[in-house]
Design a protein around this motif. Structure first.
Motif, PDB file in Angstrom:
ATOM      1  N   HIS A  28      -5.607  -2.948  -2.267  1.00 14.45           N
ATOM      2  CA  HIS A  28      -4.117  -3.428  -1.008  1.00 14.45           C
ATOM      3  C   HIS A  28      -4.724  -2.817   0.334  1.00 14.45           C
ATOM      4  N   GLU A  29      -6.009  -1.673   0.291  1.00 17.22           N
ATOM      5  CA  GLU A  29      -6.653  -0.798   1.074  1.00 17.22           C
ATOM      6  C   GLU A  29      -8.124  -1.772   1.671  1.00 17.22           C
ATOM      7  N   ALA A  31       0.514  -1.568   0.443  1.00  7.14           N
ATOM      8  CA  ALA A  31      -0.155   0.012  -0.098  1.00  7.14           C
ATOM      9  C   ALA A  31       0.861   1.054   0.386  1.00  7.14           C
TER      10      ALA A  31
END
Length: 287
Positions: free
Chosen positions: A275-276, A231
């Motif tokens: 990714h989050e 991220a």
């Protein structure tokens, strides 16, 4: 004997890591028969050489036919000893996994291991470190710091600032020269460095472009750390693209506005969302 042991262990490591891949070696302080090595294998990624322990261990695992990298290391060492030291030496029989109740959890491990920070300082102060190994260590610590910052700040994480900032971009006025890149590089220098160092550790934007997060395992064994770093790299990459677009749009204004999504590295914004989501940050915000 100690020097010979270090030389032979180094020769074995370089047999799979590559020539000059061992950047530090010493005897274990408490076990004279154990050698500690720092290995930085160089492999090719996107057409250029990078430090990638992950790729080197993956290659070794495939060559040895083992299911995991650590078993491949043990098997490789046993084979090397049998070939170069004593033919009678053979690989030990793999023991059964310990019961779950006997394993160290994330909570109990620090206490059981004693003082890992002090042990790290002891290893650093008593080992020979070449300039290359110091550079590697600096890069590793920088990435660890960004991982910790992303864990603390989550979706609010902001890439590190450069010498200049976008906030005072309008104060630059219209540039008289034809080259926007001195502005771009000054503003995004720190974020760009994160992306370059991460690429050197096999953790570039493309290396984490899946949901398995296998890249970088040797340097970052904790899967959560690898997702946080992925991220970070994506956010730093998106910031680099944003800086290039805004500098060219504001300082070197033209009739045609530049879309950050068309700048390097393309696709970073989509990677941030993925990714989050995998970290649960977007779900947490929605709740």
């Amino acid at each position: 004997m100690p020097r010979a042991l270090i030389e032979r262990a180094t020769a074995w490591a370089e047999s799979w890591g590559g020539t000059s891949s061992v950047i530090a070696a010493r005897l274990h302080p408490g076990k004279a028969s154990m050698v500690e090595l720092v290995v930085s294998p160089v492999r090719e990624s996107r057409g250029k050489p990078v430090i990638s322990t992950h790729k080197a261990l993956r290659d070794l695992k495939e060559r040895m036919g083992n299911r995991n990298e650590y078993a491949a290391l043990q098997a490789s060492w046993a084979d090397w000893c049998a070939a170069h030291l004593a033919p009678a030496l053979t690989r030990g029989i793999r023991s059964s996994p310990a019961p779950a109740s006997d394993r160290l959890s994330g909570q109990t491990a620090p206490a059981a291991l004693g003082q890992p920070v002090e042990a790290l300082w002891t290893a650093l102060t008593t080992s020979y470190l070449s300039p290359e190994s110091v550079e590697t260590l600096n890069g590793f610590l920088m990435l660890k710091a960004e991982i910790l910052r992303h864990k603390a700040e989550g979706a609010d994480y902001i890439p590190p600032k450069g010498v200049l900032s976008l906030e005072n971009l309008a104060a630059f006025g219209r540039a008289t020269g034809p080259d926007p890149w001195p502005y771009i590089e000054a503003i995004r220098s720190a974020a760009y460095q994160v992306t370059e160092v991460a690429c050197g550790f096999g953790m570039g934007l493309d290396d984490s472009a899946n949901d398995r997060y296998e890249a970088g395992h040797a340097w970052f064994p904790d899967r959560a750390d690898r997702i946080h770093l992925a991220a970070v790299v994506a956010k730093c990459g998106a910031y680099c693209a944003q800086v290039e677009a805004e500098v060219k749009n504001v300082v070197f204004a033209s009739d045609r506005k530049i879309d950050p999504c068309t700048r390097w590295p393309q696709g970073a914004t989509q990677e941030i969302l993925r990714h989050e989501t995998n970290l649960g940050l977007l779900a947490q915000e929605a709740g």
